[in-house]
Design an enzyme around this catalytic site. Structure first.
Site, mmCIF file in Angstrom:
data_model
loop_
_atom_site.group_PDB
_atom_site.id
_atom_site.type_symbol
_atom_site.label_atom_id
_atom_site.label_comp_id
_atom_site.label_asym_id
_atom_site.label_seq_id
_atom_site.Cartn_x
_atom_site.Cartn_y
_atom_site.Cartn_z
ATOM 1 N N GLU A 106 0.815 -1.210 0.000
ATOM 2 C CA GLU A 106 0.000 0.000 0.000
ATOM 3 C C GLU A 106 0.854 1.267 0.000
ATOM 4 O O GLU A 106 1.921 1.299 0.621
ATOM 5 C CB GLU A 106 -0.915 -0.011 1.234
ATOM 6 C CG GLU A 106 -1.797 -1.250 1.247
ATOM 7 C CD GLU A 106 -2.693 -1.365 2.472
ATOM 8 O OE1 GLU A 106 -2.806 -0.383 3.231
ATOM 9 O OE2 GLU A 106 -3.278 -2.437 2.643
ATOM 10 N N CYS A 119 3.288 8.601 0.720
ATOM 11 C CA CYS A 119 3.847 7.735 1.757
ATOM 12 C C CYS A 119 4.075 6.347 1.146
ATOM 13 O O CYS A 119 3.142 5.718 0.659
ATOM 14 C CB CYS A 119 2.843 7.682 2.916
ATOM 15 S SG CYS A 119 3.376 6.627 4.252
ATOM 16 N N CYS A 126 5.918 -6.298 8.091
ATOM 17 C CA CYS A 126 7.032 -5.593 8.729
ATOM 18 C C CYS A 126 7.867 -6.559 9.553
ATOM 19 O O CYS A 126 7.357 -7.498 10.150
ATOM 20 C CB CYS A 126 6.494 -4.470 9.629
ATOM 21 S SG CYS A 126 7.795 -3.402 10.292
ATOM 22 N N CYS A 130 5.705 -3.569 16.547
ATOM 23 C CA CYS A 130 5.205 -2.486 17.406
ATOM 24 C C CYS A 130 3.705 -2.719 17.669
ATOM 25 O O CYS A 130 2.929 -2.921 16.726
ATOM 26 C CB CYS A 130 5.452 -1.136 16.751
ATOM 27 S SG CYS A 130 7.190 -0.920 16.281
ATOM 28 N N CYS A 133 0.687 -0.769 15.865
ATOM 29 C CA CYS A 133 0.732 -0.633 14.408
ATOM 30 C C CYS A 133 0.111 -1.861 13.741
ATOM 31 O O CYS A 133 0.503 -2.999 14.032
ATOM 32 C CB CYS A 133 2.189 -0.472 13.962
ATOM 33 S SG CYS A 133 2.359 -0.332 12.176
ATOM 34 N N LEU A 230 10.147 7.594 18.128
ATOM 35 C CA LEU A 230 10.541 7.472 19.531
ATOM 36 C C LEU A 230 9.472 6.702 20.306
ATOM 37 O O LEU A 230 9.725 5.650 20.867
ATOM 38 C CB LEU A 230 10.733 8.881 20.079
ATOM 39 C CG LEU A 230 11.517 9.072 21.348
ATOM 40 C CD1 LEU A 230 12.915 8.521 21.238
ATOM 41 C CD2 LEU A 230 11.562 10.575 21.699
ATOM 42 N N CYS A 349 -1.331 6.754 9.399
ATOM 43 C CA CYS A 349 -0.165 6.106 10.008
ATOM 44 C C CYS A 349 -0.590 4.895 10.810
ATOM 45 O O CYS A 349 -1.481 4.986 11.656
ATOM 46 C CB CYS A 349 0.520 7.047 10.996
ATOM 47 S SG CYS A 349 1.363 8.394 10.261
HETATM 48 N N1 SAH Z 1 8.802 1.465 10.501
HETATM 49 C C1 SAH Z 1 8.970 2.861 10.312
HETATM 50 C C2 SAH Z 1 8.028 3.477 9.297
HETATM 51 C C3 SAH Z 1 6.575 3.052 9.322
HETATM 52 S S1 SAH Z 1 5.516 3.629 10.586
HETATM 53 C C4 SAH Z 1 8.852 3.583 11.649
HETATM 54 O O1 SAH Z 1 8.433 2.969 12.611
HETATM 55 O O2 SAH Z 1 9.214 4.753 11.722
HETATM 56 C C5 SAH Z 1 5.364 5.369 10.359
HETATM 57 C C6 SAH Z 1 4.985 6.092 11.635
HETATM 58 O O3 SAH Z 1 3.652 5.749 12.043
HETATM 59 C C7 SAH Z 1 5.879 5.745 12.805
HETATM 60 O O4 SAH Z 1 6.263 6.917 13.483
HETATM 61 C C8 SAH Z 1 4.978 4.921 13.716
HETATM 62 O O5 SAH Z 1 5.356 5.021 15.056
HETATM 63 C C9 SAH Z 1 3.628 5.534 13.449
HETATM 64 N N2 SAH Z 1 2.496 4.659 13.752
HETATM 65 C C10 SAH Z 1 2.442 3.319 13.678
HETATM 66 N N3 SAH Z 1 1.219 2.875 14.026
HETATM 67 C C11 SAH Z 1 0.467 3.963 14.324
HETATM 68 C C12 SAH Z 1 -0.897 4.168 14.717
HETATM 69 N N4 SAH Z 1 -1.741 3.152 14.855
HETATM 70 N N5 SAH Z 1 -1.319 5.423 14.914
HETATM 71 C C13 SAH Z 1 -0.486 6.482 14.730
HETATM 72 N N6 SAH Z 1 0.802 6.356 14.326
HETATM 73 C C14 SAH Z 1 1.275 5.115 14.132
#
Ligand code: SAH
Length: 370
Positions: A106, A119, A126, A130, A133, A230, A349
């Site tokens: 996507e 994006c 992945c 996390c 996510c 972070l 995100c």
């Molecule tokens: N793996 C990379 C890029 C993908 S995630 C990273 O972690 O930076 C892109 C951003 O979306 C990251 O800052 C992540 O912390 C944030 N993110 C992930 N899940 C989210 C959610 N459910 N709501 C808001 N932000 C989220």
């Protein structure tokens, strides 16, 4: 939902033929050499692929007819076979591309005032896990190849409407870019190459990492911007929220790497911080962020949690989000609240991933342009 414009004739890669889009500059030079052609032909072919975007070798009209036939005997141009677009009520567009092996990836086009950001994804699923996510719940299906990353750009550009132009590209879609660094590096080269590539300034490109600290420095020579997720202010909290990456690089190691990162003049790091109600959105967290980033040339982007079906977290209230921002801001740090875009098409995100598209459709204001 709309289909992307792609020609059926270019969809299937005959097994024995090389997909020209899969070659990097050196490999293209190798092919040209093998065919007994002068070296400059390599640049000609690359320009046809990335600047003029031909879908067939037959259209490479500065090659003689005989040479085009010769090249067609060895190679082809194979684009992804299928792309569907979900359009959000706020005009965000989520593109779902079907790859050669049937997996889906996507990309999201996000219009915002004078910007149009794309994006991009770097993996199907992945490497990391996390907890907040959706992509993280899929596990890793596989890394994307450089041309599969670039194809997201092609597909997005084919969706642009009158007067629209991509202003920024962020590697913040599905996957962890630094876990697929070679492909990301090669994709960035194609995006920024001025002779034959898309000739974008690397300043328009941001690569986001969940914190693979030991690989961050390898991005520096590309000149792109670096964003670091972070998301937590103590080791314990980070280990709970982002177990895999915090096992690889604890907060202390990550921040030390950020301090050492060779930032070019006039540039700064971005720290992203997902705000989870009652988990990491308290005053004490805001105060700790200030301490953690002190001395680093940076800004902080707060991302209020975007929910997805089955997620255990909640988005903080607007009041709490603003209070958090004001604590960080009062320490003199530039801190922004990222607007949530495309939530109704699960395009925001952390919302990219394995929700059956039939469910998405029921959530979506679908507009057909075909
Ligand atoms: N793996 C990379 C890029 C993908 S995630 C990273 O972690 O930076 C892109 C951003 O979306 C990251 O800052 C992540 O912390 C944030 N993110 C992930 N899940 C989210 C959610 N459910 N709501 C808001 N932000 C989220």
């Amino acid at each position: 939902m709309v289909g992307c414009r792609m020609q059926a004739s270019t969809m299937v890669v005959p097994r024995s033929k090389i997909n020209l889009l899969s070659l990097d500059e050196t490999e293209m030079a190798g092919l040209v050499d093998e065919l007994g052609w002068p070296a400059y032909r390599s640049g000609q072919i690359l320009r046809w692929l990335y600047q003029r975007r031909v879908l067939s070798i037959t259209d490479m009209t500065d090659l003689s007819r005989m040479d085009r036939t010769k090249l067609s005997g060895r190679a082809t141009i194979a684009r992804t076979s299928h792309c569907i677009v979900f359009r959000s009520a706020d005009d965000t567009r989520k593109l779902v591309l079907k790859l050669e092996d049937g997996l889906e990836v996507e990309a999201v086009l996000i219009p915002d005032e004078d910007r149009l950001t794309l994006c991009l994804s770097t993996q199907v699923g992945c490497t990391l896990d996390c907890g907040f996510c959706l992509t993280g719940t899929m596990g890793l299906k596989r890394n994307l190849k450089p041309h599969e990353i670039i194809e997201q750009v092609f597909a997005a550009q084919e969706q642009l409407e009158n007067g629209e132009r991509l202003s920024n590209v962020v590697f913040m879609g599905m996957g962890e870019p630094l876990a697929n660094l070679n492909a990301v590096t090669e994709a960035v080269r194609r995006l920024t190459n001025r002779q034959w590539g898309l000739a974008w300034s690397p300043r328009r490109i941001t690569v986001s990492t969940a914190g693979l600290a030991s690989r961050m420095n390898e991005l520096a020579p590309l000149g792109v911007n670096l964003a670091v997720s972070l998301n937590a202010t103590t080791e314990e909290q980070r280990a709970r929220l982002m177990p895999a990456v915090s096992g690889i690089a604890p907060l202390k190691t990550l921040l030390a790497a950020c301090r050492r990162y060779p930032l070019p003049p006039h540039r700064r790091l971005t720290f992203e911080y997902v705000l989870l109600a009652g988990v990491n959105d308290r005053e004490a967290d805001a105060a700790r962020i200030v301490k953690l980033v002190s001395g680093i040339r940076c800004k902080v982007n707060l991302i209020p949690f975007n929910p997805f079906p089955g997620s255990a977290f909640r988005r903080p209230s607007d009041h709490d989000i603003l209070a958090f921002q004001s604590i960080v801001r009062s320490a003199g740090i530039d801190v922004f609240i990222r607007k949530s875009r495309g939530r109704d098409v699960l395009g925001a995100c952390g919302q990219l991933g394995p929700i059956p598209h039939s469910n998405v459709r029921t959530l979506t204001q679908i507009e057909s342009r075909c």
